[in-house]
Design a protein around this motif. Structure first.
Motif, mmCIF file in Angstrom:
data_model
loop_
_atom_site.group_PDB
_atom_site.id
_atom_site.type_symbol
_atom_site.label_atom_id
_atom_site.label_comp_id
_atom_site.label_asym_id
_atom_site.label_seq_id
_atom_site.Cartn_x
_atom_site.Cartn_y
_atom_site.Cartn_z
ATOM 1 N N GLY A 24 0.930 -1.235 0.121
ATOM 2 C CA GLY A 24 0.181 0.134 0.092
ATOM 3 C C GLY A 24 0.805 1.139 -0.095
ATOM 4 N N SER A 62 2.508 4.633 -2.900
ATOM 5 C CA SER A 62 2.370 5.055 -4.230
ATOM 6 C C SER A 62 3.234 4.622 -5.295
ATOM 7 C CB SER A 62 2.277 6.514 -3.938
ATOM 8 O OG SER A 62 1.313 6.878 -3.233
ATOM 9 N N ASN A 122 -0.091 4.613 1.508
ATOM 10 C CA ASN A 122 -1.135 4.975 0.456
ATOM 11 C C ASN A 122 -2.440 3.991 0.744
ATOM 12 O OD1 ASN A 122 -3.162 5.689 -1.211
ATOM 13 N ND2 ASN A 122 -1.453 6.048 -2.880
ATOM 14 N N PRO A 123 -3.376 4.195 1.641
ATOM 15 C CA PRO A 123 -4.474 3.444 1.915
ATOM 16 C C PRO A 123 -5.465 3.013 0.774
ATOM 17 C CG PRO A 123 -4.959 5.544 2.812
ATOM 18 C CD PRO A 123 -3.666 5.537 2.378
ATOM 19 N N GLN A 124 -5.078 3.904 -0.318
ATOM 20 C CA GLN A 124 -5.743 3.378 -1.681
ATOM 21 C C GLN A 124 -5.242 2.318 -2.310
ATOM 22 O OE1 GLN A 124 -6.183 7.250 -3.390
ATOM 23 N NE2 GLN A 124 -8.193 7.742 -2.827
ATOM 24 N N ARG A 125 -4.031 1.886 -2.108
ATOM 25 C CA ARG A 125 -3.113 1.018 -2.723
ATOM 26 C C ARG A 125 -3.116 -0.234 -1.910
ATOM 27 N NH1 ARG A 125 0.218 2.967 -6.637
ATOM 28 N NH2 ARG A 125 0.486 0.828 -7.390
ATOM 29 N N ASP A 126 -3.693 -0.243 -0.516
ATOM 30 C CA ASP A 126 -3.556 -1.354 0.435
ATOM 31 C C ASP A 126 -4.399 -2.343 0.108
ATOM 32 O OD1 ASP A 126 -2.257 -2.439 2.289
ATOM 33 O OD2 ASP A 126 -3.341 -1.153 3.973
ATOM 34 N N THR A 127 -4.050 -3.660 0.574
ATOM 35 C CA THR A 127 -4.923 -4.806 0.496
ATOM 36 C C THR A 127 -6.314 -4.547 1.215
ATOM 37 O OG1 THR A 127 -4.029 -5.780 2.322
ATOM 38 C CG2 THR A 127 -3.154 -6.301 0.226
#
Length: 207
Positions: free
Chosen positions: A146, A148, A180-185
């Protein structure tokens, strides 16, 4: 950045509090280190864990970008030594800037050779203490997806723990950035890893 610096100084006014700042991207390290150095009255040694050197003079027209924070720190005289560990995405300019500022850059391609030294660091003697900056992408994406800027071939979580836990020196401040929480599992794997890093740094600072 002025707001960040002043906020850090406000925290440091409340002795014995020491700042541990959560990003955000790596641009925050410059105003935080600036504040710490100014408040303590001199430079610090910096341990910087990252896949990237973030020492470019300018990135996409911005001299205060996340990729330029350590150039500004070194120019300002806020650090005596800067050790960068975990590098695996670095350009010719990044290496030239490193030489310009006398940065000790440790790339992942030589980590097996450098491991013993990096797991037994002694920093901060003769200066105002040690600042630790952890970019979550220093870790291999197998441990922390997670972020960028995903860069395979990084440090394991145990590698980072060994470096931090064995570090000898008075850690006066630090930051954990670039989660980056938008890219996390979906189960928040990187968030848990970042939280563990915050805990480890908190323990190191509290000593």
């Amino acid at each position: 950045m002025h707001v960040i610096s002043e906020s850090v100084k406000t925290v440091m006014d409340e002795d014995p509090l020491r700042p541990l700042v959560l990003g955000g991207d790596h641009s925050i390290s410059y105003p935080v280190v600036r504040a710490v150095s100014e408040k303590l009255g001199g430079p610090v040694d910096i341990l910087h864990l990252d896949a990237h050197p973030d020492i470019y003079d300018c990135f996409e027209g911005n001299t205060y970008s996340h990729a330029s924070s350590f150039a500004r720190i070194m120019e300002g005289g806020y650090a005596r030594r800067l050790l960068q560990v975990g590098l695996r995405s670095i350009t010719k300019e990044g290496r030239e800037q490193g030489k310009r500022f006398g940065v000790e850059q440790y790339e992942m391609r030589t980590f097996s050779r450098d491991r013993e030294k990096l797991e037994n660091l002694k920093l901060g003697e003769g200066v105002k203490g040690v600042y630790v900056s952890v970019d979550v992408d220093c870790l291999d994406p197998a441990f922390a997806p997670g972020v960028s800027h995903i860069e395979p071939g990084g440090l394991s979580f145990r590698d980072v723990l060994n470096i931090l836990q064995n570090l000898q020196g008075d850690v006066v401040a630090g930051d954990v950035v670039e989660f980056n929480p938008q890219r996390d599992t979906v189960d928040g794997m990187t968030a848990m890893v970042a939280a563990k890093l915050v805990r480890e740094l908190s323990a190191k600072i509290s000593k």
